[in-house]
Design an enzyme around this catalytic site. Structure first.
Site, PDB file in Angstrom:
ATOM      1  N   ARG A  53      64.241 -42.412-134.176  1.00 50.12           N
ATOM      2  CA  ARG A  53      64.975 -42.203-135.544  1.00 50.12           C
ATOM      3  C   ARG A  53      66.638 -42.125-135.064  1.00 50.12           C
ATOM      4  NH1 ARG A  53      61.445 -37.669-138.687  1.00 50.12           N
ATOM      5  NH2 ARG A  53      59.496 -38.667-138.498  1.00 50.12           N
ATOM      6  N   ASP A  55      69.773 -40.220-137.566  1.00 54.79           N
ATOM      7  CA  ASP A  55      70.000 -39.737-138.833  1.00 54.79           C
ATOM      8  C   ASP A  55      71.039 -40.485-139.687  1.00 54.79           C
ATOM      9  OD1 ASP A  55      68.353 -37.577-138.358  1.00 54.79           O
ATOM     10  OD2 ASP A  55      69.966 -36.314-137.328  1.00 54.79           O
ATOM     11  N   TYR A 113      72.904 -41.268-125.130  1.00 52.87           N
ATOM     12  CA  TYR A 113      73.711 -41.203-126.235  1.00 52.87           C
ATOM     13  C   TYR A 113      75.080 -40.883-125.993  1.00 52.87           C
ATOM     14  CZ  TYR A 113      70.038 -40.685-129.709  1.00 52.87           C
ATOM     15  OH  TYR A 113      68.734 -40.809-130.208  1.00 52.87           O
ATOM     16  N   ARG A 202      74.213 -32.951-130.911  1.00 57.77           N
ATOM     17  CA  ARG A 202      75.309 -32.532-131.921  1.00 57.77           C
ATOM     18  C   ARG A 202      75.473 -31.167-131.821  1.00 57.77           C
ATOM     19  NH1 ARG A 202      73.688 -35.287-137.469  1.00 57.77           N
ATOM     20  NH2 ARG A 202      75.371 -33.839-138.272  1.00 57.77           N
TER      21      ARG A 202
END
Lengths: 265, 265
Positions: A53, A55, A113, A202
């Site tokens: 997934r 977000d 990422y 994050r």
């Protein structure tokens, strides 16, 4: 029946995340609709499986999904056909015929990422959906020192949001870098690891910019490993700055060129 | 009573253009609401005057407006106060106390626009709201030759959309340039002139990329001046690529450092 592997970009701004949800516009939902339309089958006769997934508001430069199509059509035709039906905030960059046992999620061996943090003094209206924003001066050398504490196999409990469902908080980060993009006045973080948990990047970025600005000791990450307390990491950098840059599969992954991947979740 | 001159950026994506319209989210509408709220007056007791309109989807790096505030507050406080109430797709970059006779629209002596045209082979989901898209090869030398035909005082009738309300189609372009941004794979056009009409820049860009790709003769602009027929210019480049970059006022304008400006509209 033919299995297809699809690599796609999306601007996450207008999606309620990747995972399908009733009455919400999600990446999986839109893709499933389009793939079933292409096959002239009632949605969701064909199920779309993603690598994982993302977000709400998180972007992808190269998300990977697979699905089984009822008949074989050339990859190029599938590519053009799907793109012609997709909305403008999604774009398929690659279509491959996959082996019947390829699985977009279970075969993942690593992910990369990117995080863009705008350093402008003021909010920039053009960046609000595409970067985080940190208006305090930062010392890149401090961030790079701290990044070395993140690399390796660690228990990242302090860096995981409370909603995470996982058996263990131990993961491995193979590479963690930060550079300044002078042209755009941004910090560009990259993280490559065997798997990241809910909000982990994050939260790590939130800790790293505080270290860069001197409001947290340079080696505070070592302490956070010990305390195993997410509240002490405080800040979660905004979703808008986060991009899924690459999904590595067995045999393609520099960290795992051949052997079986560690359990992902 | 104090007149304020405001310079602001906005991402035009979510606005139905600059000009106030009932039941639509416009730049002027949002600004007017916020300025009146700041003065604790019923909207629209204070009227906001812009340098000119921008269309739906068109962006501004430095739009200029003025308004008369019922009492004087320091420019810095006005700046912070307004920004704190504005949505994230608008940002005021400068606030100045203006002379009582300054007028954001009537005192304009020139404007500078930028146009970003993405040259990627595929649509890029991250650029859809911020660039036009031209997937054919272009010859920058041809475009630069054609741009010289645009510079000067001309009757731009062929380059104006039918909705334009203006007494004359004669305007002056002081400067017109194009370069390739290699990093982003884009053509970057800049136009500086005494005033641009409805869709003029987007129509000019449409003609220029066709010249660049060889589907139109290099000096076709000279022919278009003669025929005075907008239909022969065909294409209108998308609003998303257009940015109002600078508004020049009397005394600041390199082309008109002192004398009175030509009539703008």
């Amino acid at each position: 029946m033919q299995r297809y592997k699809i690599t796609l970009m999306y601007d996450g701004t207008a999606f309620a995340g990747f995972q399908r949800q009733p009455d919400k516009r999600t990446v999986e939902g839109v893709l499933t609709k389009v793939v079933n339309k292409m096959a002239k089958q009632p949605d969701p006769a064909i199920v779309v499986y993603g690598s994982g997934r993302t977000d709400a508001g998180v972007h992808a430069l190269a998300q990977v999904v697979h699905f089984d199509f009822p008949f074989e059509i050339p990859a190029e035709n599938m590519h053009k056909g799907l793109n012609s039906m997709l909305p403008l905030d999604m774009e398929i960059s690659r279509v491959e015929l996959a082996a019947p046992d390829f699985h977009a999620r279970y075969d993942v061996s690593g992910k990369r990422y990117l995080y863009r943090m705008d350093l402008g003094k003021f909010r920039n209206p053009f960046k609000r959906n595409y970067t985080g924003h940190w208006k305090f001066p930062v010392d890149l050398a401090k961030i790079n020192t701290a990044l070395q504490d993140l690399v390796g196999e660690h228990d990242y409990t302090s860096f995981v949001a409370s909603g995470a469902q996982t058996r263990t908080f131990v993961r491995t980060i193979y590479e963690a870098t930060c550079r300044i993009d002078e042209h755009n006045n941004e910090l560009i973080f990259e993280f490559y690891g065997n798997g990241f948990m809910y909000n982990q990047i994050r939260i790590m970025v939130g800790v790293l910019v505080e270290i860069g600005s001197g409001t947290r000791p340079v080696h505070d990450i070592l302490r956070l490993y010990q305390v195993k307390d997410r509240k002490q990491a405080r800040r979660t950098a905004p979703a808008a700055g986060l991009y899924l840059k690459h999904v590595y599969y067995l045999g393609e992954d520099p960290a795992h060129p051949t052997k079986l991947p560690p359990h992902q979740r």
